[in-house]
Design a protein around this motif. Structure first.
Motif, PDB file in Angstrom:
ATOM      1  N   LYS A 145      23.483  -4.418  52.753  1.00 52.18           N
ATOM      2  CA  LYS A 145      22.082  -4.494  52.334  1.00 52.18           C
ATOM      3  C   LYS A 145      21.719  -3.331  51.415  1.00 52.18           C
ATOM      4  O   LYS A 145      21.058  -3.516  50.391  1.00 52.18           O
ATOM      5  CB  LYS A 145      21.178  -4.511  53.576  1.00 52.18           C
ATOM      6  CG  LYS A 145      19.710  -4.652  53.258  1.00 52.18           C
ATOM      7  CD  LYS A 145      18.857  -4.974  54.474  1.00 52.18           C
ATOM      8  CE  LYS A 145      18.933  -3.933  55.534  1.00 52.18           C
ATOM      9  NZ  LYS A 145      17.964  -4.173  56.637  1.00 52.18           N
ATOM     10  N   VAL A 146      22.178  -2.133  51.748  1.00 57.55           N
ATOM     11  CA  VAL A 146      21.910  -0.972  50.903  1.00 57.55           C
ATOM     12  C   VAL A 146      22.649  -1.111  49.571  1.00 57.55           C
ATOM     13  O   VAL A 146      22.109  -0.764  48.516  1.00 57.55           O
ATOM     14  CB  VAL A 146      22.256   0.349  51.631  1.00 57.55           C
ATOM     15  CG1 VAL A 146      22.136   1.546  50.706  1.00 57.55           C
ATOM     16  CG2 VAL A 146      21.345   0.540  52.846  1.00 57.55           C
ATOM     17  N   THR A 149      12.947  -7.304  44.682  1.00 50.41           N
ATOM     18  CA  THR A 149      11.919  -6.443  44.130  1.00 50.41           C
ATOM     19  C   THR A 149      10.566  -6.860  44.691  1.00 50.41           C
ATOM     20  O   THR A 149      10.435  -7.921  45.304  1.00 50.41           O
ATOM     21  CB  THR A 149      11.832  -6.566  42.586  1.00 50.41           C
ATOM     22  OG1 THR A 149      11.438  -7.904  42.257  1.00 50.41           O
ATOM     23  CG2 THR A 149      13.143  -6.216  41.927  1.00 50.41           C
ATOM     24  N   LEU A 159      20.443  -3.667  42.608  1.00 46.63           N
ATOM     25  CA  LEU A 159      19.166  -4.115  42.052  1.00 46.63           C
ATOM     26  C   LEU A 159      18.414  -2.968  41.386  1.00 46.63           C
ATOM     27  O   LEU A 159      17.870  -3.125  40.290  1.00 46.63           O
ATOM     28  CB  LEU A 159      18.319  -4.766  43.143  1.00 46.63           C
ATOM     29  CG  LEU A 159      17.006  -5.404  42.701  1.00 46.63           C
ATOM     30  CD1 LEU A 159      17.212  -6.394  41.558  1.00 46.63           C
ATOM     31  CD2 LEU A 159      16.342  -6.085  43.894  1.00 46.63           C
ATOM     32  N   GLN A 160      18.392  -1.809  42.022  1.00 49.75           N
ATOM     33  CA  GLN A 160      17.689  -0.663  41.432  1.00 49.75           C
ATOM     34  C   GLN A 160      18.342  -0.249  40.114  1.00 49.75           C
ATOM     35  O   GLN A 160      17.657   0.027  39.132  1.00 49.75           O
ATOM     36  CB  GLN A 160      17.659   0.517  42.409  1.00 49.75           C
ATOM     37  CG  GLN A 160      16.755   1.644  41.948  1.00 49.75           C
ATOM     38  CD  GLN A 160      15.297   1.223  41.831  1.00 49.75           C
ATOM     39  OE1 GLN A 160      14.731   0.617  42.733  1.00 49.75           O
ATOM     40  NE2 GLN A 160      14.678   1.529  40.714  1.00 49.75           N
ATOM     41  N   THR A 188      20.680  -3.236  47.369  1.00 53.89           N
ATOM     42  CA  THR A 188      19.512  -2.490  46.884  1.00 53.89           C
ATOM     43  C   THR A 188      19.899  -1.584  45.716  1.00 53.89           C
ATOM     44  O   THR A 188      19.170  -1.492  44.722  1.00 53.89           O
ATOM     45  CB  THR A 188      18.892  -1.664  48.027  1.00 53.89           C
ATOM     46  OG1 THR A 188      18.635  -2.531  49.141  1.00 53.89           O
ATOM     47  CG2 THR A 188      17.597  -1.009  47.598  1.00 53.89           C
ATOM     48  N   LYS A 215       9.772 -12.376  41.947  1.00 49.57           N
ATOM     49  CA  LYS A 215      10.683 -11.294  42.333  1.00 49.57           C
ATOM     50  C   LYS A 215      12.036 -11.445  41.630  1.00 49.57           C
ATOM     51  O   LYS A 215      12.360 -12.501  41.121  1.00 49.57           O
ATOM     52  CB  LYS A 215      10.909 -11.326  43.847  1.00 49.57           C
ATOM     53  CG  LYS A 215       9.653 -11.173  44.686  1.00 49.57           C
ATOM     54  CD  LYS A 215       9.976 -11.358  46.150  1.00 49.57           C
ATOM     55  CE  LYS A 215       8.775 -11.429  47.043  1.00 49.57           C
ATOM     56  NZ  LYS A 215       7.841 -10.357  46.968  1.00 49.57           N
ATOM     57  N   ALA A 220      13.026  -1.873  44.179  1.00 44.93           N
ATOM     58  CA  ALA A 220      14.030  -2.653  44.907  1.00 44.93           C
ATOM     59  C   ALA A 220      14.007  -2.246  46.373  1.00 44.93           C
ATOM     60  O   ALA A 220      13.975  -1.058  46.684  1.00 44.93           O
ATOM     61  CB  ALA A 220      15.414  -2.401  44.322  1.00 44.93           C
ATOM     62  N   SER A 221      14.046  -3.232  47.251  1.00 48.66           N
ATOM     63  CA  SER A 221      14.077  -2.976  48.694  1.00 48.66           C
ATOM     64  C   SER A 221      15.113  -3.870  49.350  1.00 48.66           C
ATOM     65  O   SER A 221      15.233  -5.054  48.998  1.00 48.66           O
ATOM     66  CB  SER A 221      12.718  -3.286  49.327  1.00 48.66           C
ATOM     67  OG  SER A 221      11.705  -2.512  48.757  1.00 48.66           O
ATOM     68  N   GLY A 222      15.830  -3.314  50.320  1.00 47.36           N
ATOM     69  CA  GLY A 222      16.773  -4.116  51.084  1.00 47.36           C
ATOM     70  C   GLY A 222      16.029  -5.172  51.866  1.00 47.36           C
ATOM     71  O   GLY A 222      14.983  -4.895  52.448  1.00 47.36           O
ATOM     72  N   ALA A 229      18.806  -7.929  48.506  1.00 43.10           N
ATOM     73  CA  ALA A 229      17.694  -7.033  48.191  1.00 43.10           C
ATOM     74  C   ALA A 229      16.759  -7.770  47.244  1.00 43.10           C
ATOM     75  O   ALA A 229      17.180  -8.687  46.527  1.00 43.10           O
ATOM     76  CB  ALA A 229      18.201  -5.749  47.534  1.00 43.10           C
ATOM     77  N   THR A 250      29.163   1.055  44.690  1.00 46.28           N
ATOM     78  CA  THR A 250      27.917   0.858  45.442  1.00 46.28           C
ATOM     79  C   THR A 250      28.128   0.984  46.948  1.00 46.28           C
ATOM     80  O   THR A 250      27.268   1.531  47.633  1.00 46.28           O
ATOM     81  CB  THR A 250      27.237  -0.495  45.126  1.00 46.28           C
ATOM     82  OG1 THR A 250      28.169  -1.554  45.342  1.00 46.28           O
ATOM     83  CG2 THR A 250      26.732  -0.532  43.700  1.00 46.28           C
TER      84      THR A 250
END
Length: 138
Positions: A122-123, A19, A129-130, A126, A3, A26-28, A17, A96
């Motif tokens: 957390k968002v 992957t 990362l995205q 994400t 990941k 990407a996920s929190g 976050a 962000t």
């Protein structure tokens, strides 16, 4: 393939976050008290393969680094010592938190939930990362 993890590092909390194993989505994952970040990482890394981390690069509109950058550099130095095989990337985290607040407000969550700082962290991680994944694919 392991990941990729993103860390939105803050004075009080870090948004995390990750992957999927194919490094596509990407996920929190969680929000962790900053003082407990290495305890969290040790547990997570013992159960998952992580190839790289992406750490937010806090800059203002003029490109100047935020005052928390010194703390982030210390975090990265300690991380390198403990996890030398894991690649470290930096990624611009401008806007962000504002984007995270907007997405949360559009999600239909209650006002109390929307104002929860941990959810925003957390968002934000994400989003970092995205955006990193999208740039990597180009």
């Amino acid at each position: 393939m392991g990941k990729i993890m993103a860390v939105d590092y803050g004075k009080k909390r870090c948004g995390i976050a990750v992957t999927d194993d194919m490094q596509i989505i990407a996920s929190g994952l969680d929000t962790v008290e900053t003082k407990d970040i290495f305890v969290f990482l040790q547990k997570y890394f013992s159960q998952n393969t992580v190839d790289a981390i992406v750490v937010g690069l806090p800059t203002d509109l003029k490109g100047n680094l935020s005052e928390i950058e010194g703390d982030i550099v210390q975090f990265i130095e300690k991380f390198k010592t403990e996890y030398s095989a894991v690649e470290i990337h930096r990624f611009d985290e401008r806007f962000t938190s504002k984007m995270a607040s907007f997405f949360i407000s559009q999600s239909g969550k209650s006002k109390k939930k929307r104002e929860e700082k941990g959810l925003i962290d957390k968002v934000s991680a994400t989003i970092i990362l995205q955006n990193f994944l999208e740039q990597k694919q180009r």
